[in-house]
Design a protein around this motif. Structure first.
Motif, PDB file in Angstrom:
ATOM      1  N   ASP A 108      20.247 -35.912  18.567  1.00  0.00           N
ATOM      2  CA  ASP A 108      20.356 -34.839  19.560  1.00  0.00           C
ATOM      3  C   ASP A 108      19.042 -34.608  20.285  1.00  0.00           C
ATOM      4  N   SER A 109      17.937 -34.705  19.579  1.00  0.00           N
ATOM      5  CA  SER A 109      16.631 -34.494  20.212  1.00  0.00           C
ATOM      6  C   SER A 109      16.361 -35.542  21.287  1.00  0.00           C
ATOM      7  N   GLN A 110      16.814 -36.771  21.063  1.00  0.00           N
ATOM      8  CA  GLN A 110      16.627 -37.812  22.069  1.00  0.00           C
ATOM      9  C   GLN A 110      17.485 -37.547  23.306  1.00  0.00           C
ATOM     10  N   GLU A 169      18.426 -34.521  24.332  1.00  0.00           N
ATOM     11  CA  GLU A 169      17.815 -33.382  25.019  1.00  0.00           C
ATOM     12  C   GLU A 169      16.572 -33.808  25.795  1.00  0.00           C
ATOM     13  N   GLN A 170      15.772 -34.691  25.218  1.00  0.00           N
ATOM     14  CA  GLN A 170      14.582 -35.171  25.908  1.00  0.00           C
ATOM     15  C   GLN A 170      14.965 -35.972  27.155  1.00  0.00           C
TER      16      GLN A 170
END
Length: 687
Positions: A331-333, A335-336
């Motif tokens: 998920d962080s990838q 969002e980035q």
């Protein structure tokens, strides 16, 4: 804008001497002594001079007359421009070759507004107020009326099952019902999505019935959700139940004959079918079997897997490969990546966002082929659909679902065809052998499903996207006439593509050769009212398509020559109700089509136009539209339709003829050398 002549608006103080004054030039700014050399003269002298009326120097109009003078002059100038434009258009219209216009040979006046039409075999099914009617295709005579609904029928489908016809009308509430039409009887099978609780009622948006009528799929929407329900149709059981109704366990009532409305007879030279159709409400047919419920694919989100091994373990037998659901992106990838995208294209993203529309599905029933992998234990009868192909709005993927399953089985696609851009339009040929996928970037992918390979990829011109695709039955041009091959043709397809800008193209593909794109109708720039709004192939006429324009005109075009053959129009007292969205239906077996018209003072009318009787130019085409297989085998102009053995034989024969020709030339060359050598020997002997 120039000032009006003195005679338009002048002061009473003006006299004849003032009116005879000529215009003068007044230069802006300070006057300078010009240079004696002409090369040094300024080229902007004309721009520095102002054209003025000497009368205005003496007397200028006060307001508001000066403004009125400008408005009057503007109206005169604009009127003259409009007159010139109309004159140019009239001259161009007179110079254009007008096609021959034919009127319908049968006109049937209806007492109620027809909303939709479908044709199958020799019958026409017209949906209208509280039900639908059945008409004879040849004489436009109404033979039965079924009106038991409280609302109108908005769309109707009719599928040929051989000796029977499957009818599926959809009413204003979105409820779809299945009817079975056999000989002189009409049976109600089931209302697919009708429920007692109105809060759970769904609406049928789209439906599709497989070739042969073995399966049916319904796209249902309700309560903010959408799904695709697939049913298996027990048509073999239906045939037994209607032929032997006494064996049916649900048969309790006697046959009930419904009274038909009396109509005035239609005078026609065509043969008439006198059929007394009865509604068999006492016979209960077997219900369709619900085998699958497909929902739109979930949006791609962060992974839930802890290691890449779990991702590969999820993909069993490559079934989930290409769907994009099984990945190892966190998920962080995501969002980035979204933050970088928004920051890069911030100026394009600012503004109001449109509400996201509910995802829609386009689906096709596919026959067994080399390109569709099926389990070895599954034995599918020939000619029966085995796979359902689906693509959703905004999706890059074309999903393939096996039809050999039950409702308890897990619904996962057997395979996925990913595309480079979202798929917008897809179309399957009538023979179910060819498939075309059109993407959002204007690229068309052509598939030969029967042989199991791609026929190629071709792109539409820039800024032109695909609006609709219409397959043509493959034809050949023999002695200047379009003709159908008598035998089967492999890996040969032709289709017409309607662009979003109103242009029309012909796409042709042949085996491993590169597909071609030909322009049939250009984008109507000078005549926007002639923009094409609908296209319909005429299967009874090789290479012919009907073109419906926004101005209400209907033309028949030969796609081989891009020429308009003729035009069709309703009687003078009629016109198309909605020209940009015409209600029509074209017969697959007969060279005729039906078109809904409207006239002032009447509710509605149905205009039936037949090419055979209304257009003498096409009578010869309908009689001789097939080229025998022997003529194609003997004619070297059609190598694409020959079998592989015959093509190899022709190739070796041409090669052998070429070698023999070269050998003859070589012998002739040696003969000339020998003669020349003998002549030289004789000359030397004389010397």
């Amino acid at each position: 804008m120039f000032s009006a002549p003195p005679s338009v608006m002048t002061s009473p103080k003006g006299n004849r001497a003032h009116k005879m004054k000529l215009p003068i030039f007044t230069q802006k700014g300070m006057l300078e002594v010009p240079s004696p050399t002409e090369k040094d003269w300024s080229k902007d002298d004309e721009d520095n001079c102002v054209f003025s009326d000497p009368e205005q120097e003496v007397d200028s109009l006060p307001q508001p007359y000066r403004m009125i003078n400008k408005l009057v002059n503007f109206l005169f100038d604009r009127s003259w421009e409009i007159i010139e434009e109309r004159d140019v258009l009239r001259t161009a219209e007179l110079s254009r070759i007008q096609p021959t216009i034919y009127s319908p040979f049968i006109e049937s006046t209806l007492n109620k507004m027809p909303n939709c039409m479908a044709v199958s075999q020799d019958y026409v099914f017209i949906g209208g107020t509280k039900g639908f009617s059945i008409y004879n295709l040849h004489n436009a005579k109404r033979i039965y009326v079924w009106e038991k609904l409280k609302v109108d029928v908005t769309s109707i489908w009719a599928t040929d099952l051989g000796n029977e016809i499957l009818i599926a009308p959809v009413d204003e509430m979105g409820i779809v019902r299945l009817f079975y039409f056999y000989k002189d009887s009409l049976f109600l099978i089931k209302a697919i999505n009708e429920v007692d609780d109105t809060s759970k009622q769904t609406t049928c948006i789209k439906m599709e019935i497989s070739e042969g009528g073995d399966f049916a799929a319904f796209l249902l929407q309700g309560a903010g959700d959408i799904c695709l329900d697939v049913y298996k149709l027990p048509k073999e059981s239906w045939l037994k139940e209607v032929e032997y109704p006494q064996l049916s366990a649900n048969s309790k009532k006697k046959v009930r004959q419904l009274q038909m409305n009396t109509l005035d007879p239609v005078k026609t030279d065509s043969f008439e079918m006198d059929i007394n159709i009865c509604f068999r409400g006492d016979v209960k047919l077997s219900l369709p079997v619900h085998i699958m419920k497909i929902k739109p694919p979930k949006p791609v989100t962060g992974t839930t897997f802890k290691s890449p091994l779990e991702v590969f373990a999820k993909i069993e037998d490559c079934c989930g490969l290409g769907s994009g659901q099984n990945h190892f992106i966190k998920d962080s990838q995501w969002e980035q990546q979204v933050a970088i995208f928004n920051a890069t294209y911030k100026k394009y993203l600012d503004g109001e966002w449109e509400e996201e529309l509910l995802s829609m599905a386009t689906f096709h029933f596919l026959l067994p082929s080399f390109i569709i992998a099926m389990p070895a234990e599954v034995k599918n009868p020939p000619g029966v659909a085995c796979v359902l192909g689906v693509h959703w709005t905004g999706s890059h993927n074309f999903f393939l679902y096996s039809l050999n399953r039950t409702l308890k089985d897990k619904v996962d696609p057997e395979s996925t065809w990913p595309c480079a851009a979202p798929i917008t339009v897809s179309q399957l040929s009538c023979c179910c052998s060819y498939l075309v996928l059109a993407c959002k970037d204007g690229v068309l992918t052509l598939w030969d499903l029967a042989q199991g390979f791609s026929l190629g990829v071709i792109a539409l011109p820039e800024r032109c996207l695909c609006q609709s695709i219409h397959f043509l039955k493959y034809f050949l041009v023999h002695k200047g006439q379009n003709m159908y091959p008598e035998g089967p043709v492999k890996s040969q397809m032709k289709c017409v593509v309607l662009g979003t800008d109103g242009s029309l193209y012909l796409v042709a593909a042949s085996g491993t050769q590169r597909p071609t794109l030909s322009l049939l109708v250009e984008r109507p720039v000078k005549h926007p009212e002639e923009a094409i709004c609908a296209v319909a192939p005429v299967r009874a006429l090789p290479g012919m398509v009907l073109i419906f324009s926004s101005n209400g005109s209907v033309h028949l075009m030969d796609v081989a020559t891009s020429q308009i053959i003729c035009a069709f129009a309703p009687p003078r007292s009629y016109h198309l109700a909605v020209p940009w969205k015409p209600v029509f239906v074209v017969s697959s077996h007969h060279p005729c089509f039906l078109l809904r018209g409207k006239t002032p003072g009447k509710v509605s009318s149905l205009d039936s136009c037949s090419f055979c009787q209304a257009c003498p130019l096409l009578e010869n085409i309908t009689r001789n539209c097939t080229i025998p297989q022997t003529d194609m085998l003997d004619n070297a102009a059609f190598p694409q339709v020959l079998p592989l053995e015959k093509r190899c034989e022709n190739f070796f024969q041409k090669r052998l003829q070429k070698l023999e020709k070269n050998k003859a030339k070589e012998q002739e060359h040696w003969t000339r050398l020998r003669r020349y050598s003998l002549l030289l020997q004789r000359e030397n002997f004389k010397k």
